[in-house]
Design a protein around this motif. Structure first.
Motif, PDB file in Angstrom:
ATOM      1  N   UNK A  33     -25.074 -36.610 -31.016  1.00  0.00           N
ATOM      2  CA  UNK A  33     -23.899 -37.476 -30.955  1.00  0.00           C
ATOM      3  C   UNK A  33     -24.324 -38.888 -30.583  1.00  0.00           C
ATOM      4  N   UNK A  34     -23.503 -39.841 -30.934  1.00  0.00           N
ATOM      5  CA  UNK A  34     -23.741 -41.248 -30.591  1.00  0.00           C
ATOM      6  C   UNK A  34     -22.436 -41.815 -30.045  1.00  0.00           C
ATOM      7  N   UNK A  35     -22.543 -42.956 -29.389  1.00  0.00           N
ATOM      8  CA  UNK A  35     -21.356 -43.658 -28.913  1.00  0.00           C
ATOM      9  C   UNK A  35     -21.413 -45.073 -29.471  1.00  0.00           C
ATOM     10  N   UNK A  36     -20.279 -45.530 -29.993  1.00  0.00           N
ATOM     11  CA  UNK A  36     -20.175 -46.889 -30.535  1.00  0.00           C
ATOM     12  C   UNK A  36     -19.223 -47.681 -29.659  1.00  0.00           C
ATOM     13  N   UNK A  37     -19.675 -48.852 -29.225  1.00  0.00           N
ATOM     14  CA  UNK A  37     -18.856 -49.736 -28.395  1.00  0.00           C
ATOM     15  C   UNK A  37     -18.370 -50.903 -29.249  1.00  0.00           C
ATOM     16  N   UNK A  38     -17.065 -51.068 -29.309  1.00  0.00           N
ATOM     17  CA  UNK A  38     -16.456 -52.157 -30.065  1.00  0.00           C
ATOM     18  C   UNK A  38     -15.748 -53.109 -29.116  1.00  0.00           C
ATOM     19  N   UNK A  39     -15.966 -54.394 -29.323  1.00  0.00           N
ATOM     20  CA  UNK A  39     -15.210 -55.421 -28.622  1.00  0.00           C
ATOM     21  C   UNK A  39     -13.947 -55.659 -29.436  1.00  0.00           C
ATOM     22  N   UNK A  40     -12.815 -55.807 -28.773  1.00  0.00           N
ATOM     23  CA  UNK A  40     -11.543 -55.990 -29.470  1.00  0.00           C
ATOM     24  C   UNK A  40     -11.648 -57.095 -30.516  1.00  0.00           C
ATOM     25  N   UNK A  41     -11.272 -56.776 -31.728  1.00  0.00           N
ATOM     26  CA  UNK A  41     -11.303 -57.746 -32.812  1.00  0.00           C
ATOM     27  C   UNK A  41     -12.604 -57.734 -33.600  1.00  0.00           C
ATOM     28  N   UNK A  42     -13.616 -57.036 -33.108  1.00  0.00           N
ATOM     29  CA  UNK A  42     -14.902 -57.003 -33.805  1.00  0.00           C
ATOM     30  C   UNK A  42     -14.910 -55.950 -34.893  1.00  0.00           C
ATOM     31  N   UNK A  43     -15.440 -56.327 -36.058  1.00  0.00           N
ATOM     32  CA  UNK A  43     -15.496 -55.371 -37.160  1.00  0.00           C
ATOM     33  C   UNK A  43     -16.702 -54.443 -37.031  1.00  0.00           C
TER      34      UNK A  43
END
Length: 158
Positions: A33-43
């Motif tokens: 498994x992996x975890x992806x971190x997104x900043x609000x508004x980032x594609x």
């Protein structure tokens, strides 16, 4: 990837504080498994990394507050380092001594989809600007090129 709500989300595989979102995803390269971190508004994700397997060795460990906070801190550091690297690539300077004066010659490149621009400037020891000219963004700043520019009376390099 954005979450439409400012409400916090605290699920086993999705955790959001309205600004950052962590999503546990299947690692396509292996059985993990992996975890992806997104900043609000980032594609694109700011950070993607491996995620711990749960006790059953098949499913991912659930997200929690401590893990989320650590992921946010790490993602912020990745963004900060990326910004520092870009700044270093676009802004260079060298120091030269002319007579008894020490000058800082700076090259600043401004990226643009239409075509990058660049500026070469000379500053004295008090950071007072002595000269500024436009140069091609491909201009190579070195001690030799800086000294040649000063010796030319700050004429635009060719």
């Amino acid at each position: 990837m954005t979450i439409d709500s400012d409400e916090p989300i605290h699920e086993d595989r999705l955790w959001s504080d309205g600004h950052w979102t962590a999503r546990v995803i299947k690692n396509e390269d292996d059985d993990g498994w992996a975890v992806a971190m997104h900043l609000d508004g980032g594609s694109e994700p700011a950070l993607v990394g491996p995620w711990t397997m749960g006790r059953d060795k098949k499913n991912p460990k659930p997200l929690d507050t401590n893990a989320f906070n650590t992921l946010v801190k790490t993602a912020r550091e990745v963004i900060r380092r990326s910004e520092q690297q870009l700044h270093a690539q676009l802004n260079k300077n060298v120091n030269v001594t002319v007579g008894d004066k020490r000058l800082r010659i700076a090259l600043a490149i401004v990226p643009d989809d239409e075509g990058a621009t660049a500026t070469l400037s000379a500053l004295d020891e008090f950071d007072e600007e002595l000269a500024r000219v436009s140069v091609p963004p491909t201009f190579k700043l070195s001690i030799d090129s800086a000294q040649a520019w000063v010796a030319s009376g700050f004429e635009r390099p060719r």
